[in-house]
Each structure stands twice: as C-alpha cells, then as structure tokens.
Design a protein around this motif. Sequence first.
Motif, PDB file in Angstrom:
ATOM      1  N   HIS A 194      17.035  22.645  26.414  1.00  0.00           N
ATOM      2  CA  HIS A 194      18.334  21.979  26.298  1.00  0.00           C
ATOM      3  C   HIS A 194      18.996  21.840  27.664  1.00  0.00           C
ATOM      4  CE1 HIS A 194      19.080  21.137  22.055  1.00  0.00           C
ATOM      5  NE2 HIS A 194      18.367  22.219  21.784  1.00  0.00           N
ATOM      6  N   TYR A 244      15.214  12.222  22.441  1.00  0.00           N
ATOM      7  CA  TYR A 244      14.741  13.072  23.525  1.00  0.00           C
ATOM      8  C   TYR A 244      13.239  13.309  23.429  1.00  0.00           C
ATOM      9  CZ  TYR A 244      19.743  13.877  23.640  1.00  0.00           C
ATOM     10  OH  TYR A 244      21.107  13.688  23.690  1.00  0.00           O
ATOM     11  N   GLY A 245      12.588  13.405  24.592  1.00  0.00           N
ATOM     12  CA  GLY A 245      11.165  13.695  24.614  1.00  0.00           C
ATOM     13  C   GLY A 245      10.358  12.556  25.199  1.00  0.00           C
ATOM     14  N   ASP A 246       9.071  12.815  25.377  1.00  0.00           N
ATOM     15  CA  ASP A 246       8.149  11.849  25.962  1.00  0.00           C
ATOM     16  C   ASP A 246       7.366  11.157  24.851  1.00  0.00           C
ATOM     17  OD1 ASP A 246       6.373  10.400  27.468  1.00  0.00           O
ATOM     18  OD2 ASP A 246       5.186  12.131  28.108  1.00  0.00           O
ATOM     19  N   LEU A 271      17.331  18.867  29.215  1.00  0.00           N
ATOM     20  CA  LEU A 271      17.707  17.605  28.570  1.00  0.00           C
ATOM     21  C   LEU A 271      19.189  17.282  28.737  1.00  0.00           C
ATOM     22  CD1 LEU A 271      15.746  17.986  25.195  1.00  0.00           C
ATOM     23  CD2 LEU A 271      15.026  16.703  27.226  1.00  0.00           C
ATOM     24  N   ARG A 287      17.352  17.552  14.990  1.00  0.00           N
ATOM     25  CA  ARG A 287      15.890  17.439  14.923  1.00  0.00           C
ATOM     26  C   ARG A 287      15.435  17.003  13.534  1.00  0.00           C
ATOM     27  NH1 ARG A 287      12.715  22.889  15.690  1.00  0.00           N
ATOM     28  NH2 ARG A 287      13.397  23.117  13.516  1.00  0.00           N
ATOM     29  N   SER A 310       6.146  21.524  21.884  1.00  0.00           N
ATOM     30  CA  SER A 310       7.566  21.863  21.942  1.00  0.00           C
ATOM     31  C   SER A 310       8.218  21.703  20.575  1.00  0.00           C
ATOM     32  CB  SER A 310       8.287  20.965  22.956  1.00  0.00           C
ATOM     33  OG  SER A 310       9.686  21.089  22.830  1.00  0.00           O
ATOM     34  N   THR A 314      11.221  18.765  21.436  1.00  0.00           N
ATOM     35  CA  THR A 314      10.892  17.363  21.714  1.00  0.00           C
ATOM     36  C   THR A 314       9.647  16.877  20.989  1.00  0.00           C
ATOM     37  OG1 THR A 314       9.504  17.922  23.617  1.00  0.00           O
ATOM     38  CG2 THR A 314      11.867  17.600  24.022  1.00  0.00           C
ATOM     39  N   ASN A 354       6.758  17.226  22.316  1.00  0.00           N
ATOM     40  CA  ASN A 354       5.757  16.993  23.362  1.00  0.00           C
ATOM     41  C   ASN A 354       4.628  18.013  23.254  1.00  0.00           C
ATOM     42  OD1 ASN A 354       7.618  15.129  24.260  1.00  0.00           O
ATOM     43  ND2 ASN A 354       7.993  16.127  26.231  1.00  0.00           N
ATOM     44  N   GLN A 396      12.494  14.389  30.326  1.00  0.00           N
ATOM     45  CA  GLN A 396      11.786  14.017  29.105  1.00  0.00           C
ATOM     46  C   GLN A 396      11.013  15.195  28.511  1.00  0.00           C
ATOM     47  OE1 GLN A 396       9.811  10.313  30.781  1.00  0.00           O
ATOM     48  NE2 GLN A 396      10.558   9.472  28.849  1.00  0.00           N
ATOM     49  N   GLY A 397      11.226  16.364  29.082  1.00  0.00           N
ATOM     50  CA  GLY A 397      10.567  17.556  28.561  1.00  0.00           C
ATOM     51  C   GLY A 397       9.120  17.696  28.985  1.00  0.00           C
ATOM     52  N   THR A 450      13.915  14.176  17.917  1.00  0.00           N
ATOM     53  CA  THR A 450      15.202  14.844  18.113  1.00  0.00           C
ATOM     54  C   THR A 450      16.162  13.860  18.769  1.00  0.00           C
ATOM     55  OG1 THR A 450      14.089  16.975  18.333  1.00  0.00           O
ATOM     56  CG2 THR A 450      16.341  16.817  19.181  1.00  0.00           C
TER      57      THR A 450
END
Length: 383
Positions: free
Chosen positions: A341, A294-296, A344, A353, A146, A149, A151, A121-122, A307
């Motif tokens: 990447h 993607y991401g938290d 992920l 994105r 980031s 993501t 984050n 989750q980055g 993204t």
Amino acid sequence: MIYLDNAATTMRKPEAVIRAVTDALCTMGNAGRGGHDASLGASRIIYDTRERLAHLFHAESPKQIVFTMNSTESLNIAIKGILQAGDHVITTALEHNSVLRPLYEMEEKGAELTILPSDRQGRINYADFEKNIKKNTKAIICTHGSNLTGNLVDIKRVGEITKKYGILFVVDASQTAGVFPIDVQEMYVDILCFTGHKGLLGPQGTGGMYVREGVAMKPLLSGGSGVQTYSKTHPAQMPTALEAGTLNAHGLAGLRAAVGYLQEVGLDAIRKKEQELMWHFYEEVTKIPGVTVYGDFSQEERCAIVTLNIGDYDSAEVSDALAMHYGISTRPGAHCAPLMHQALGTVEQGAVRFSFSHFNTIEEVDTAIAAIRELAEPEDMEE
C-alpha cells in the motif's frame, strides 16, 4: 450474496469436501494414538492427504509434507526455524504480514533484513535479489502471488538465483496453491508454505509446508507426537519433527477431498475460468471514469484479483455500499500488505479487492461491473 472475496477464503467448497468433513467428525479417532480402527482410519486419511499434496507439488516424498493450521503458522515455523542472529535474509515489499512480522521479530533478535522495493504497479526488479546477496545471506523469502495486486512472482527465476548461491528459498504460496502449477524441485523451492482454505478449496484451519530433504529447521512447538514418548526431546524424523500435538484431522479429511477435486477438474481448467472472469471484470471497470485499478496487467498470467478505488472515496465506504445495496462481498482496507500500500500510495484510502473463484459466474461478474459503474456516479456515492 455474490461472493468475490476468494483471496481471503474460498467460501464455496466442493460437495466432496463437505461430505468428507462430516464423515470424519462421525468416525475419526486420533491418528497415531492407538491401534484401533478409529485411530488407524485417521492415520490412513492423513497419510493419503500427504501423498496427494506431495504429488500436487512434486515433492520427493510424502514425509516432506508437514501439516499446520494455515500459511501463517507455516511461515512462522520456516522463518523462526532457519534464521538466527547474524543471518541475512532478503524479502520483498509484496509480502503479507505473515512474512513481514516474523521477519521483524527475527531482526530484533539479531538477524539482518533487506526488503526489496516495488514500483507503483507492484513489480519487483529481479536483479535486486542478486545485488543484495551477502556472505551471510541465509535465505530469500517471497510470495508467489501478491494478495493485493494479483501480480505473480517468477519463482523459478528466483529459485535459480538461490540455487546459484547455495542459499535457502522460502515461498509463500497462499494465493497460488491449487490454482497455479508448482513444482518445488524444478523451481528450486526449499520450503513451500501454503494454506488449505483458499485455492486448495479445503476447510479453514488447514495448511502446511513442503520442506526439502536435508533442510535443517528447529521446530516452533514441541510436545506430544505419538512416538518416542520417553525421549526428553521432540522426535527429529519428518514430518513429526515439525508437528506437535493432535492434528486437525477432520479438516485434513476435507483437504484430502479438495485435492482430489482439483486433480479431477484440473488446475488448468480452474485457472482458465478464474482468469476469464477476472479479465472480463478488469476490461470493463477500467472503462469507467473515476476508477483506478492497481497492479501490473501487462502479464496475461496472474492471480484472479482486481483491486481498485473509486475516486477518493474511502475503500471501506465503497465495500460497504457494494455489500448493503448490491449483495456483493469484497475486501477493503489494507489487506495485511502494508508495504504494498505504501508503494501504491493507498495507505490512507486503502483499496477494494475483488477476487474470483471458478465457482463464480459471468452473470455475477456483470452485476459487479454494473454496481461499480453506478457507484462511480457522484450522486450515487453521496447518497
């Protein structure tokens, strides 16, 4: 065009920024290179820009604000100016190539590099910073947000670690300056690198760095400075020590106006609007079958970035379809963030994105949601 590529550059600028650049082009001389009105006027505008940025970042003094052309130049000055053979430096997998590539160069010259991993989750484990500190650790260098993501990194928490161990803390604020409050003193930031053309809403070709008083750094460039002409070495006084040659004063006039706009509107109001748009987009696209985000998103505070990918379609194909059929501008591919990447699992596919500005509208976001919904239908992408 619906512009949703603000993490790359904010295309829409305040009117005051455009006027300031235009006026500067018509009236400005070379700052610090003369005693006439055109030169003195340029000097005053540049100094006032330093003052406004020092106030924005809670710097000790305007002379601790150095101007560059972007975050990449700032990070190169910082990384190559503080590290030498035998030094150990810690960074993270969240970083942009503007951090990674200069660090790889220094590694080739004898510096030791530790890159902390991120999860799927980055996210990074903050305990890893302290675990990897050695006797020769010179600095921790990490992003505040980031660019892939969205984050956020708790830079105050990292700054407390660097303060505890007496090592330098370098922060890449490319995605956060102008949107999130940054207090370099409270967060124990020794060097803050920022660009003018993203959240600060200024022109491209502007940027800078805050350098804490007492931090020793060799300059990346030397040359004309307007002072100490007969010295064989570049002046050591800040900010001239890290500025060689004529500054982009026309662009800095625009950055000055941009910071004035941010102070007038308020960072809180800007961030609130951007995040409202981002969360609305996220909540709707995550309902669409075949869409992977993607991401938290467990943390409410984050950069206004979402993204995603649609099925196994190449990200460039999706982004092209968005641009050609819906007039929506996004950024596909690798985003200059190779290690993220890898974490992920999107090295081959890349990702699309969407990044939001407070100038965007809810109607534009709804159009983007509808476009993703249509493209997620298999027959639409096949066409």
